[in-house]
Design a protein around this motif. Structure first.
Motif, PDB file in Angstrom:
ATOM      1  N   SER A  82       0.847  -1.192   0.000  1.00 57.66           N
ATOM      2  CA  SER A  82       0.000   0.000   0.000  1.00 57.66           C
ATOM      3  C   SER A  82       0.885   1.246   0.000  1.00 57.66           C
ATOM      4  O   SER A  82       2.084   1.166   0.285  1.00 57.66           O
ATOM      5  N   PRO A  83       0.333   2.424  -0.334  1.00 59.18           N
ATOM      6  CA  PRO A  83       1.167   3.634  -0.321  1.00 59.18           C
ATOM      7  C   PRO A  83       1.878   3.858   1.003  1.00 59.18           C
ATOM      8  O   PRO A  83       3.071   4.211   1.013  1.00 59.18           O
ATOM      9  N   TYR A  84       1.192   3.635   2.113  1.00 54.27           N
ATOM     10  CA  TYR A  84       1.841   3.841   3.408  1.00 54.27           C
ATOM     11  C   TYR A  84       2.965   2.832   3.623  1.00 54.27           C
ATOM     12  O   TYR A  84       4.031   3.169   4.132  1.00 54.27           O
ATOM     13  N   LEU A  85       2.739   1.587   3.231  1.00 59.61           N
ATOM     14  CA  LEU A  85       3.777   0.579   3.376  1.00 59.61           C
ATOM     15  C   LEU A  85       4.951   0.888   2.449  1.00 59.61           C
ATOM     16  O   LEU A  85       6.119   0.720   2.827  1.00 59.61           O
ATOM     17  N   GLU A  86       4.672   1.353   1.249  1.00 58.99           N
ATOM     18  CA  GLU A  86       5.753   1.713   0.334  1.00 58.99           C
ATOM     19  C   GLU A  86       6.612   2.825   0.912  1.00 58.99           C
ATOM     20  O   GLU A  86       7.842   2.797   0.791  1.00 58.99           O
ATOM     21  N   HIS A  87       5.983   3.795   1.571  1.00 58.46           N
ATOM     22  CA  HIS A  87       6.759   4.882   2.179  1.00 58.46           C
ATOM     23  C   HIS A  87       7.674   4.353   3.280  1.00 58.46           C
ATOM     24  O   HIS A  87       8.807   4.833   3.445  1.00 58.46           O
ATOM     25  N   ARG A  88       7.213   3.371   4.022  1.00 60.76           N
ATOM     26  CA  ARG A  88       8.071   2.748   5.040  1.00 60.76           C
ATOM     27  C   ARG A  88       9.259   2.043   4.374  1.00 60.76           C
ATOM     28  O   ARG A  88      10.396   2.130   4.855  1.00 60.76           O
ATOM     29  N   LEU A  89       8.983   1.347   3.291  1.00 61.79           N
ATOM     30  CA  LEU A  89      10.045   0.621   2.596  1.00 61.79           C
ATOM     31  C   LEU A  89      11.059   1.573   1.975  1.00 61.79           C
ATOM     32  O   LEU A  89      12.263   1.274   1.959  1.00 61.79           O
ATOM     33  N   VAL A  90      10.608   2.702   1.477  1.00 64.02           N
ATOM     34  CA  VAL A  90      11.536   3.705   0.935  1.00 64.02           C
ATOM     35  C   VAL A  90      12.465   4.205   2.037  1.00 64.02           C
ATOM     36  O   VAL A  90      13.681   4.360   1.827  1.00 64.02           O
ATOM     37  N   ALA A  91      11.920   4.437   3.230  1.00 59.95           N
ATOM     38  CA  ALA A  91      12.764   4.871   4.350  1.00 59.95           C
ATOM     39  C   ALA A  91      13.777   3.786   4.708  1.00 59.95           C
ATOM     40  O   ALA A  91      14.949   4.083   4.999  1.00 59.95           O
ATOM     41  N   ALA A  92      13.357   2.517   4.688  1.00 55.74           N
ATOM     42  CA  ALA A  92      14.288   1.422   4.966  1.00 55.74           C
ATOM     43  C   ALA A  92      15.368   1.346   3.895  1.00 55.74           C
ATOM     44  O   ALA A  92      16.548   1.099   4.205  1.00 55.74           O
ATOM     45  N   LEU A  93      14.994   1.560   2.647  1.00 54.10           N
ATOM     46  CA  LEU A  93      15.983   1.599   1.567  1.00 54.10           C
ATOM     47  C   LEU A  93      17.005   2.701   1.805  1.00 54.10           C
ATOM     48  O   LEU A  93      18.215   2.506   1.616  1.00 54.10           O
ATOM     49  N   ILE A 154      12.595 -14.666  18.533  1.00 49.47           N
ATOM     50  CA  ILE A 154      12.734 -15.633  17.449  1.00 49.47           C
ATOM     51  C   ILE A 154      13.937 -15.321  16.559  1.00 49.47           C
ATOM     52  O   ILE A 154      14.704 -16.210  16.181  1.00 49.47           O
ATOM     53  N   PHE A 155      14.129 -14.025  16.257  1.00 52.59           N
ATOM     54  CA  PHE A 155      15.170 -13.654  15.300  1.00 52.59           C
ATOM     55  C   PHE A 155      16.434 -13.102  15.954  1.00 52.59           C
ATOM     56  O   PHE A 155      17.405 -12.805  15.269  1.00 52.59           O
ATOM     57  N   GLY A 156      16.420 -12.948  17.282  1.00 54.23           N
ATOM     58  CA  GLY A 156      17.621 -12.557  17.997  1.00 54.23           C
ATOM     59  C   GLY A 156      18.034 -11.104  17.830  1.00 54.23           C
ATOM     60  O   GLY A 156      19.205 -10.769  18.013  1.00 54.23           O
ATOM     61  N   VAL A 157      17.092 -10.231  17.503  1.00 46.54           N
ATOM     62  CA  VAL A 157      17.412  -8.809  17.331  1.00 46.54           C
ATOM     63  C   VAL A 157      17.516  -8.141  18.698  1.00 46.54           C
ATOM     64  O   VAL A 157      16.583  -8.217  19.505  1.00 46.54           O
ATOM     65  N   ASP A 158      18.645  -7.501  18.967  1.00 49.60           N
ATOM     66  CA  ASP A 158      18.850  -6.800  20.231  1.00 49.60           C
ATOM     67  C   ASP A 158      18.885  -5.278  20.060  1.00 49.60           C
ATOM     68  O   ASP A 158      18.666  -4.544  21.011  1.00 49.60           O
ATOM     69  N   ARG A 159      19.219  -4.831  18.835  1.00 48.77           N
ATOM     70  CA  ARG A 159      19.317  -3.388  18.569  1.00 48.77           C
ATOM     71  C   ARG A 159      18.829  -3.139  17.152  1.00 48.77           C
ATOM     72  O   ARG A 159      19.216  -3.862  16.230  1.00 48.77           O
ATOM     73  N   ALA A 160      17.972  -2.117  16.987  1.00 46.26           N
ATOM     74  CA  ALA A 160      17.370  -1.920  15.672  1.00 46.26           C
ATOM     75  C   ALA A 160      16.902  -0.486  15.487  1.00 46.26           C
ATOM     76  O   ALA A 160      16.685   0.254  16.455  1.00 46.26           O
ATOM     77  N   VAL A 161      16.740  -0.133  14.222  1.00 50.34           N
ATOM     78  CA  VAL A 161      16.033   1.091  13.846  1.00 50.34           C
ATOM     79  C   VAL A 161      14.656   0.661  13.361  1.00 50.34           C
ATOM     80  O   VAL A 161      14.538  -0.188  12.470  1.00 50.34           O
ATOM     81  N   LEU A 162      13.623   1.207  13.956  1.00 52.48           N
ATOM     82  CA  LEU A 162      12.242   0.857  13.611  1.00 52.48           C
ATOM     83  C   LEU A 162      11.710   1.842  12.588  1.00 52.48           C
ATOM     84  O   LEU A 162      11.973   3.043  12.679  1.00 52.48           O
ATOM     85  N   VAL A 163      10.947   1.352  11.630  1.00 52.16           N
ATOM     86  CA  VAL A 163      10.424   2.205  10.566  1.00 52.16           C
ATOM     87  C   VAL A 163       8.912   2.066  10.492  1.00 52.16           C
ATOM     88  O   VAL A 163       8.377   0.961  10.288  1.00 52.16           O
ATOM     89  N   SER A 164       8.220   3.198  10.679  1.00 55.23           N
ATOM     90  CA  SER A 164       6.769   3.215  10.573  1.00 55.23           C
ATOM     91  C   SER A 164       6.318   4.662  10.404  1.00 55.23           C
ATOM     92  O   SER A 164       7.132   5.584  10.445  1.00 55.23           O
ATOM     93  N   ILE A 181      14.569  -4.909  22.833  1.00 54.28           N
ATOM     94  CA  ILE A 181      15.335  -4.371  21.711  1.00 54.28           C
ATOM     95  C   ILE A 181      15.648  -2.904  21.967  1.00 54.28           C
ATOM     96  O   ILE A 181      14.734  -2.087  22.127  1.00 54.28           O
ATOM     97  N   ARG A 182      16.929  -2.555  21.991  1.00 50.36           N
ATOM     98  CA  ARG A 182      17.310  -1.143  22.081  1.00 50.36           C
ATOM     99  C   ARG A 182      17.011  -0.499  20.738  1.00 50.36           C
ATOM    100  O   ARG A 182      17.565  -0.911  19.718  1.00 50.36           O
ATOM    101  N   SER A 183      16.151   0.497  20.761  1.00 51.59           N
ATOM    102  CA  SER A 183      15.581   0.957  19.502  1.00 51.59           C
ATOM    103  C   SER A 183      15.692   2.457  19.300  1.00 51.59           C
ATOM    104  O   SER A 183      15.707   3.239  20.256  1.00 51.59           O
ATOM    105  N   TYR A 184      15.759   2.811  18.025  1.00 51.48           N
ATOM    106  CA  TYR A 184      15.574   4.189  17.563  1.00 51.48           C
ATOM    107  C   TYR A 184      14.491   4.099  16.487  1.00 51.48           C
ATOM    108  O   TYR A 184      14.423   3.106  15.751  1.00 51.48           O
ATOM    109  N   ALA A 185      13.649   5.095  16.401  1.00 53.47           N
ATOM    110  CA  ALA A 185      12.509   5.020  15.496  1.00 53.47           C
ATOM    111  C   ALA A 185      12.558   6.125  14.445  1.00 53.47           C
ATOM    112  O   ALA A 185      12.789   7.291  14.768  1.00 53.47           O
ATOM    113  N   VAL A 186      12.349   5.733  13.209  1.00 50.54           N
ATOM    114  CA  VAL A 186      12.210   6.691  12.114  1.00 50.54           C
ATOM    115  C   VAL A 186      10.721   6.844  11.829  1.00 50.54           C
ATOM    116  O   VAL A 186      10.050   5.886  11.426  1.00 50.54           O
ATOM    117  N   GLY A 187      10.200   8.036  12.073  1.00 55.16           N
ATOM    118  CA  GLY A 187       8.800   8.312  11.824  1.00 55.16           C
ATOM    119  C   GLY A 187       8.604   8.858  10.420  1.00 55.16           C
ATOM    120  O   GLY A 187       9.052   9.959  10.104  1.00 55.16           O
TER     121      GLY A 187
END
Length: 240
Positions: A82-93, A154-164, A181-187
């Motif tokens: 969806s457009p919103y999901l695509e925008h999240r994926l662009v940020a991850a890219l 399950i996946f063993g992630v301890d540190r991540a950047v979250l995208v939403s 998970i020690r996290s930083y978030a990209v809004g």
């Protein structure tokens, strides 16, 4: 004598009217107090999310380096993001291309054979230049808590950047932190259209659910065995 009776009757009627008005005012005051308390209770979890996020919500440019980016599902449109999901994926890219993350974990709903958010996200990222070995799919991210707790357990992630999107990312941050998970978030910013307003209003209930999740720490809908997709992808990324 009759005139005196009329005066007494008038006073009684006025006293009765005053008592009725007094009861009405008391009822209105109680209703106002109940509404005020109800609104305060409903908004308290949202206020908690904003306060706990602190300065850990920002942009792709301000994000620190982390091993993994976690991208949350946001619906499909005829099998495509969806457009919103695509925008999240662009940020991850953008995070991946800037060298801020080495692996991207895509997590979403795959509750039906013909509907797979993780596969659609995987296809989008690989079509835009991310090696398939750097994209890991979680097929059981049915809600934000499931995505966060599975990412860690399950996946063993301890540190991540979250995208939403910006209206959701603080809830994701709080839940991933609670999951370990020690996290930083990209809004990801969006135009304030109907979808944005709906998402923002939906977050009021979502914040309450998040508070319950943080308190009770329930298992996800599907736990399953530990998967080595993220460690393998990080090992490959580190060897190049």
């Amino acid at each position: 004598m009759r005139g005196g009776t009329d005066v007494v009757g008038l006073l009684r009627r006025r006293a009765g009217q005053w008592r009725v008005r007094l009861r009405q005012r008391r009822a209105q005051r109680r209703l106002f107090q109940l509404v005020t308390v109800g609104c305060s209770l409903a908004l308290a979890p949202s206020a908690w999310l904003w306060c706990t996020a602190g300065d850990r919500v920002g942009t792709v440019e301000s994000a620190p380096s982390a091993p993994v980016a976690v991208v949350f599902g946001a619906g499909l449109d005829q099998g495509k993001p969806s457009p919103y999901l695509e925008h999240r994926l662009v940020a991850a890219l953008d995070l991946y291309r800037a060298g801020k993350v080495r692996v991207i974990l895509v997590t979403g709903d795959n509750g039906r054979v013909e509907y797979s958010e993780p596969d659609a996200m995987y296809d989008y990222l690989t079509e835009h230049g991310v090696p398939g070995s750097r994209v890991v799919r979680d097929y059981a991210g049915f809600d934000t808590w499931d995505s966060c707790t599975r990412a860690h357990r399950i996946f063993g992630v301890d540190r991540a950047v979250l995208v939403s999107q910006d209206f959701h990312v603080r809830r994701a941050l709080a839940l991933c932190e609670a999951a370990g998970i020690r996290s930083y978030a990209v809004g990801v910013p969006e135009l304030h259209d109907e979808t944005w307003w709906y998402g923002g209003l939906r977050e009021i209930a979502g914040a309450g659910k998040a508070a319950v999740n943080v308190w009770l720490r329930p298992d996800p809908h599907f736990l399953g065995p530990r998967e080595d997709g993220v460690p393998k992808a990080l090992a490959e990324a580190g060897s190049r």
